[in-house]
Each structure stands twice: as C-alpha cells, then as structure tokens.
Design an enzyme around this catalytic site. Structure first.
Site, PDB file in Angstrom:
ATOM      1  CB  SER A  92      -6.582-136.569  33.303  1.00  0.00           C
ATOM      2  OG  SER A  92      -5.653-136.799  32.285  1.00  0.00           O
ATOM      3  CD  GLU A 100      -5.783-144.564  33.685  1.00  0.00           C
ATOM      4  OE1 GLU A 100      -6.168-143.668  32.911  1.00  0.00           O
ATOM      5  OE2 GLU A 100      -5.998-144.509  34.924  1.00  0.00           O
ATOM      6  CG  HIS A 130      -7.292-141.240  30.855  1.00  0.00           C
ATOM      7  ND1 HIS A 130      -6.660-141.314  32.078  1.00  0.00           N
ATOM      8  CD2 HIS A 130      -7.137-139.956  30.440  1.00  0.00           C
ATOM      9  CE1 HIS A 130      -6.147-140.130  32.382  1.00  0.00           C
ATOM     10  NE2 HIS A 130      -6.426-139.290  31.404  1.00  0.00           N
TER      11      HIS A 130
END
Length: 504
Positions: free
Chosen positions: A158, A290, A408
C-alpha cells in the site's frame, strides 16, 4: 530481535517538520531489547505512541551464519497516516524460517511526515526522507547483524508499495537497495499531472487545531507549538464522506526547488517513461478484491447511501479519488460501466458493483498501469502477481467473522505475523502451505533477483513464473494453488485506460 533502535535524531522540538538528521554515532551501549513507539496516529490509550519514533527493528536467524545474509527491508502500509513497523504489525516469525535478515521501520505519518505547503517552509516528503535515512542506516550497520548491505530487497504494501517505486526514482535513494517488491499500490495511476504540494491538507490541519491559516509561516509556527498527540489524533477530522473516505490523503509530492535536498524532483510518470530511474528486479502485485469492503459502510448507512445516489457528481470524485482532469466524463462513465446506471441499494448486486469500483479506483487500476509501464521501461525484469487466497482471516470479515474475499493487505497475513489483530498460522494449519510458498518466493527473490525455484525451495514445486513483457502479460495467480495466467483484469481496466489515456 533488536528492537527500537534509533536511525535518526528524535524529530522533536526544532526538528519537527524538518528532514531527518541521520544518527551517525551512539553514546555507549544501545538498548535494543524493547519495542519502540508508533509514530503519532490515532491509537488506543494504552498503545505506545511518541513523536520520538524514528526507529528500526532488526531480526536475525538464531544460528550464526558465517556468510552475510540477504536483507529484507519492509515499509509498512497505512496510507501514510496509520500503522507502524512494530512487531505486532510486522512480526518476523514466518520470514525468519528463511536465512534472511529482516528490517522493519517507522517513518513519520500524516502532517508530521508529509505536510507540504508549496514553499520553502514545508516542501514535503519528510516521511520519505525518513525511509531513506533508514536505508542509509542499513548500509552503514547491517553487516554487524550478519546482513549483506549489497543485497537489500525493499518491500512494501500500500503506502509502502508507493514508497518502493518512488525510491527507484528518487536521487536520494540511489544505490541503497537491489530488488523491490511492491504490493497493492502505485504512484502512477489516473492523474497525469504532477502534484507539487498539498497545501489544502496543511490548511485543514491548521483549522482542526485552531491555528491561523493566513500564510504558511502562520500555519507552521502555530503547529510547531501543538502537542504531538493532537496532531496524531486529528486524522478522523480529515475524512470527507463517512469514516475512512477518501482512503488517500497525504502522500509524496514532486518537490519544487527551494535549495533543499529534494526527494522527488520529477513527475513519477515522466521518470518511468523517460527511463530516469535506477531500476532493480521488481515484483508487482495486487489482491483480487482490494478495497471491495468499502462498499458495505456506504450501503448499510442510509445517509451515506442517499448521498451517493443523489449527489454522485459530488461524492464519486472523493470516494474514488478522481483527478480534476476529465472528471465530469469519468463520473458519468464509471456509473454506467460499474453500476449499469442503477441506483445503489443495500443488496448483493450493489455490494459487488460498488465494491469492485472501490477496489479498481483506489488500487487496482494504478497497479495495472504500474506493471504495464515498468515491464516496458525498466532495465530489469518485472514479475506480476495476483493474491487471490482466502483463508480463515482477512482485513475484512463479516459480522460472523468470515472473510468475504482477498482484501487489501491480506497477502501480508502470510508473510508477517500481525498479532495486534490476527492469530498466528500454525505449522499444522491448512493454510501453512501459503506461508511456506510466499516466504519461498521472497527468499528466492531476495537472493537471486528471481522468485522462481532453484532446487532448495521444494514447496514451490516445478513453478515457472515468467517475467511480464508488453507482448506477453503473464502473471502468477496465488489462489489455492500457484498458477500462471495472463492479462490480469484487463477487460475491467479498459474503461480507466480510456478515461485517462497515456502512451505506455
């Protein structure tokens, strides 16, 4: 485990909002027996947080190898405003099954790390300069821990993934690392224009803490006097559409030249296309779903649902982080393509449609663009991967505690222990093979600059994962097994490539 070692002088007092000052010597013996604090961020009252937070943790195998070991350097996720490199968020237990030295770091977050006013008072990127300072610390010191300073793999998820790619572009980070793993985020995506400051966030920070906003010096002078806890705790007041929306707030900027050492002097898109970067072998990945879970809080909240339905033109650019360019067309087209023009409701079709739009807009398309650019312009091979495994735990679990997809950060669950929230995967777990396969890929890559097996990682079997090329866009699908597939989600990303065209 050697924890809480300072790699820079404490960024407090007169050093707040300043680039890090490298720590070149230590008085006496360094006590590395205790975990250091998190950098200022919202946290439970008992959690250890402090502005004096520029520390590294170093983990080494228990046996004393005579040979220097590859170094894995991890840059934590959290949108540049949350999370830490502490062992409860990046525990070494899985990776240290391998012969590696693991380094995890803290860097300044939010306004303390990324305030940029567009002038000499706060040019920006201090949190990135912290990361560079930690990489320099590794170059000077890691040999003493049995690590090889000439074999450093920088990895990040990220915000950490954006960081990995930018270090390949920044003149400050040149020569400090030799491979990269970029998981689930990209500094190149929808917007083509360079961002040179985020003055609006500096103004917002000043307003939140009752500081004047007349000019940069009034903002900075006043924020210098505020307790760090007030700065760290002000994050929730930055959200614009429900909690945690938009996902992206602060970030690295292309620094104008005010005579300072600039971390990022060039638009990342231009740098990649013009080959103005110091590339290394690279693995790029995204997860299947995600930020799909961002749909649930909207659909389950009448006020947010009504706003998204009735004020789509206002809300969509916030939630889906749409740049100014081509905004009106994008807002319409995305509604058409993802929602099929339907009104959102608290039901399964809306969950799927809105979830996919969040996932693609916040992360997926940027990673697609990154992989496609890097495989064309890097001087080194690029491997592309999709993490699709759904085990017992996930960063999004429904009200019954059941994972609903590969969310995610979920790939991190099989590379690090995250004891702040998740149980350890035991050797007897049906999911332990995923840990073994993931750490084997990282171990091979850290050693050879190629993730494929070379005889001493039998858990990978006969895997042949080819590097991606412009003409042959194969990738590794990390589902229940490891499979090589091609053209990851390209049909879905076509609408984005049409809305935000570039010459690859």
């Amino acid at each position: 485990a050697y924890r809480g070692i300072r790699y820079a002088d404490p960024p407090v007092g007169a050093l707040r909002f300043q680039p890090p000052k490298l720590k070149l010597q230590y008085e006496g013996v360094v006590d590395a027996s205790e975990e250091g604090p998190a950098c200022p961020l919202p946290a439970p009252p008992t959690y250890y947080v402090d502005e004096d937070c520029l520390t590294v943790n170093v983990y080494t195998p228990t046996h004393n190898s005579t040979k220097q070991l590859p170094v894995i350097f991890f840059i934590h996720p959290g949108g540049f405003y949350a999370m830490t490199g502490r062992s409860d968020l990046a525990g070494p237990h899985y990776l240290l099954d391998r012969d590696v030295v693991l380094v995890t770091i803290n860097y300044r977050l939010g306004s303390l790390g990324f305030m940029s006013t567009g002038d000499a008072l706060a040019p920006g990127n201090n949190g990135m300069k912290d990361q560079v300072a930690a990489l320099k610390w590794v170059q000077r010191n890691i040999a003493a821990f049995g690590g090889d300073p000439n074999l450093v793999t920088i990895t990040g998820c990220s915000a950490g993934s954006i960081s990995v790619i930018l270090h390949m572009i920044s003149p400050m980070a040149k020569g400090l690392f030799h491979r990269g793993i970029a998981m689930s985020a990209s500094p190149v995506g929808k917007g083509v224009e360079a961002i040179t400051h985020q003055r609006h966030l500096a103004v917002r920070q000043a307003q939140i803490l009752n500081c004047p906003t007349d000019n940069s010096s009034a903002i900075v002078d006043c924020l210098m006097t505020k307790p760090w806890r007030e700065l760290g705790d002000s994050l929730p007041k930055f959200w614009e559409f429900g909690e945690g929306d938009p996902v992206g707030l602060w970030g690295p900027v292309v620094e104008p030249d005010f005579g300072q050492e600039r971390y990022l002097p060039i638009n990342p898109l231009d740098a990649i296309k013009q080959g103005k970067m110091h590339t290394v072998p690279l693995i790029v990945s995204q997860t299947t779903d995600e930020f799909f879970w961002k749909a649930f809080p909207v659909l389950q909240n009448e006020t947010l649902l009504k706003a998204m339905n009735e004020e789509w033109e206002r809300v969509a650019p916030i939630s889906f982080m749409l740049p100014k360019e081509n905004r009106a067309a994008a807002v319409q087209k995305l509604r058409e393509v993802y929602l099929k023009g339907n009104k959102l409701a608290n039901d399964k079709p809306s969950e799927k449609a809105l979830g996919q739009l969040y996932g693609d807009s916040v992360i997926g398309f940027g990673v697609h663009r990154l992989a496609n650019l890097m495989c064309r312009h890097s001087k080194h091979p690029v491997w592309y991967s999709e993490f699709a495994y759904v085990g017992n735990n996930s960063h999004y679990e429904d009200s019954h505690g059941k994972p609903q997809g590969a969310a995610h950060h979920d790939d991190l669950l099989y590379v690090f222990t995250l004891s702040y929230r998740f149980p350890v995967i035991s050797l007897h777990s049906q999911h332990s093979h995923v840990v073994d396969e993931m750490t084997a890929l990282w171990y091979n890559f850290a050693r050879y600059g190629d993730p494929n097996p070379r005889g001493d990682t039998p858990e990978l079997g006969g895997l042949r994962w080819p590097a991606m090329t412009a003409a042959d866009r194969r990738y590794l699908h990390r589902g229940p097994q490891l499979q090589v597939r091609q053209n990851l989600f390209e049909d879905r990303f076509k609408v984005w490539d049409d809305l935000y065209p570039i010459q690859y």
